[in-house]
Motif scaffolding. Structure first.
Motif, PDB file in Angstrom:
ATOM      1  N   ALA A  94      50.425  -7.434 -29.589  1.00 16.10           N
ATOM      2  CA  ALA A  94      51.260  -7.084 -30.740  1.00 16.10           C
ATOM      3  C   ALA A  94      50.620  -7.558 -32.034  1.00 16.10           C
ATOM      4  O   ALA A  94      50.592  -6.835 -33.044  1.00 16.10           O
ATOM      5  N   VAL A  95      50.066  -8.775 -32.016  1.00 12.39           N
ATOM      6  CA  VAL A  95      49.390  -9.308 -33.208  1.00 12.39           C
ATOM      7  C   VAL A  95      48.141  -8.489 -33.510  1.00 12.39           C
ATOM      8  O   VAL A  95      47.862  -8.157 -34.670  1.00 12.39           O
ATOM      9  N   GLY A  96      47.377  -8.140 -32.472  1.00  6.06           N
ATOM     10  CA  GLY A  96      46.173  -7.339 -32.683  1.00  6.06           C
ATOM     11  C   GLY A  96      46.480  -5.988 -33.294  1.00  6.06           C
ATOM     12  O   GLY A  96      45.782  -5.536 -34.217  1.00  6.06           O
ATOM     13  N   LEU A 157      41.427 -18.987 -29.461  1.00  3.76           N
ATOM     14  CA  LEU A 157      40.166 -18.417 -29.929  1.00  3.76           C
ATOM     15  C   LEU A 157      40.405 -17.178 -30.778  1.00  3.76           C
ATOM     16  O   LEU A 157      39.740 -16.978 -31.806  1.00  3.76           O
ATOM     17  N   SER A 158      41.348 -16.333 -30.368  1.00  2.19           N
ATOM     18  CA  SER A 158      41.633 -15.126 -31.143  1.00  2.19           C
ATOM     19  C   SER A 158      42.145 -15.481 -32.533  1.00  2.19           C
ATOM     20  O   SER A 158      41.824 -14.799 -33.515  1.00  2.19           O
ATOM     21  N   ASP A 159      42.913 -16.570 -32.633  1.00  3.02           N
ATOM     22  CA  ASP A 159      43.420 -16.986 -33.940  1.00  3.02           C
ATOM     23  C   ASP A 159      42.305 -17.545 -34.816  1.00  3.02           C
ATOM     24  O   ASP A 159      42.356 -17.428 -36.038  1.00  3.02           O
ATOM     25  N   LEU A 191      39.200  -7.327 -31.159  1.00  4.32           N
ATOM     26  CA  LEU A 191      38.918  -8.482 -30.307  1.00  4.32           C
ATOM     27  C   LEU A 191      40.205  -9.081 -29.738  1.00  4.32           C
ATOM     28  O   LEU A 191      40.267  -9.446 -28.564  1.00  4.32           O
ATOM     29  N   ILE A 192      41.230  -9.160 -30.570  1.00  6.08           N
ATOM     30  CA  ILE A 192      42.510  -9.718 -30.116  1.00  6.08           C
ATOM     31  C   ILE A 192      43.135  -8.823 -29.046  1.00  6.08           C
ATOM     32  O   ILE A 192      43.609  -9.300 -28.012  1.00  6.08           O
TER      33      ILE A 192
END
Length: 289
Positions: A94-96, A157-159, A191-192
């Motif tokens: 959802a964030v990606g 890591l994604s953050d 990437l996310i």
């Protein structure tokens, strides 16, 4: 089994650390973003508030997994851990998608006022902090072999990538290169989403009783090394959180008595539980004619 519960208890440290860091960084980013007039940094701060929810889900999953077997859950509550990983995966995707959507909108944004450079340095500093949290959680997840803690580490890591992308976009605006912002955002968003999909695929595979065929071959090799085992009729395994349960039907000499056949089955159980850290083994013995 006691060690498994201790490992889950240890895994809580990673989730609690993530929650604490996300609370601090989100407040920091929102404050600096407001002062420095940086919408990108403020958006990054809001992103971290959603990560708090994902980390809380992981913490709850670890706590539920520690509950012993009961009448409704005769096999225990181990699968609460992959369920928590699924929640984290959904939030990451959802964030990606939100990052990708924001990047698409920024293409049509004609705003020319550049934010204060301190916003970029704030993003880089937060990225370094999150990378440190990622390294800690990754080592912890590998030590206790926790799927949900590893999902939390990948979220960390994604953050870090999101914060780096934010810093790149802000720095680009300082040098009259506004196109760097959407390009960086697209890369980070992809990437996310990729990381979220990988976590979802692994967790859903375990929840649907999927298992690594190569690992089954390793189990077979260990079983065939046990004296008295003449063959393996069937072997199956499934995951309960980070733990494995194995069901195997072995073939033994048809002239053996019940006691001798039972001793061989105990040897099979011991071999798998001690050598491969399997929490439970169900062995059925059949004669080899």
């Amino acid at each position: 089994m006691d060690q498994k519960y201790l490992d889950l208890k240890m895994g809580e440290r990673g989730a609690i650390l993530s929650i604490f860091v996300y609370i601090c960084l989100s407040a920091f980013k929102l404050t600096v973003g407001y002062i420095a007039n940086s919408e990108a940094l403020q958006a990054d701060g809001l992103n971290n508030t959603t990560d708090i929810i994902a980390s809380i889900a992981v913490l709850i999953g670890l706590k539920i997994s520690q509950r012993p077997a009961d009448q409704d859950h005769p096999y225990g509550h181990w699968k609460a851990e992959p369920v928590a990983s699924l929640v984290a995966a959904f939030i990451m995707v959802a964030v990606g998608l939100q990052v990708l959507y924001t990047a698409a909108l920024s293409v049509f944004d004609r705003a020319t006022e550049a934010p204060d450079p301190i916003a970029a340095w704030t993003g880089l500093f937060c990225a370094a902090v999150m990378y440190g949290v990622y390294r800690y959680n990754r080592r912890l997840a590998q030590k206790i072999r926790s799927q949900s803690v590893m999902a939390a580490a990948k979220d960390n890591l994604s953050d870090a990538w999101v914060s780096i992308g934010t810093a790149v976009g802000i720095l680009g605006s300082q040098f009259g290169l506004p196109w760097l912002d959407p390009v960086a955002a697209v890369v980070v968003g992809l990437l996310i989403c990729k990381t979220g999909w990988e976590i979802f695929r692994e967790a859903s595979h375990d929840l649907t009783d999927g298992y690594d065929e190569n690992q089954l071959e390793v189990y077979k090799k260990s079983i065939f090394e046990i004296p008295g085992v003449k063959g393996i009729k069937t072997i199956r395994a499934r995951k309960y959180g980070s733990s494995s349960v194995v069901d195997v039907v072995i073939l033994v000499n048809s002239t053996l008595g019940i006691g001798a056949a039972h001793d061989i089955s105990v040897d099979v159980e011991d071999a798998l539980t001690k050598a491969h850290d399997v929490i439970e083994v169900h062995v059925h013995v059949e004669p080899n004619y």
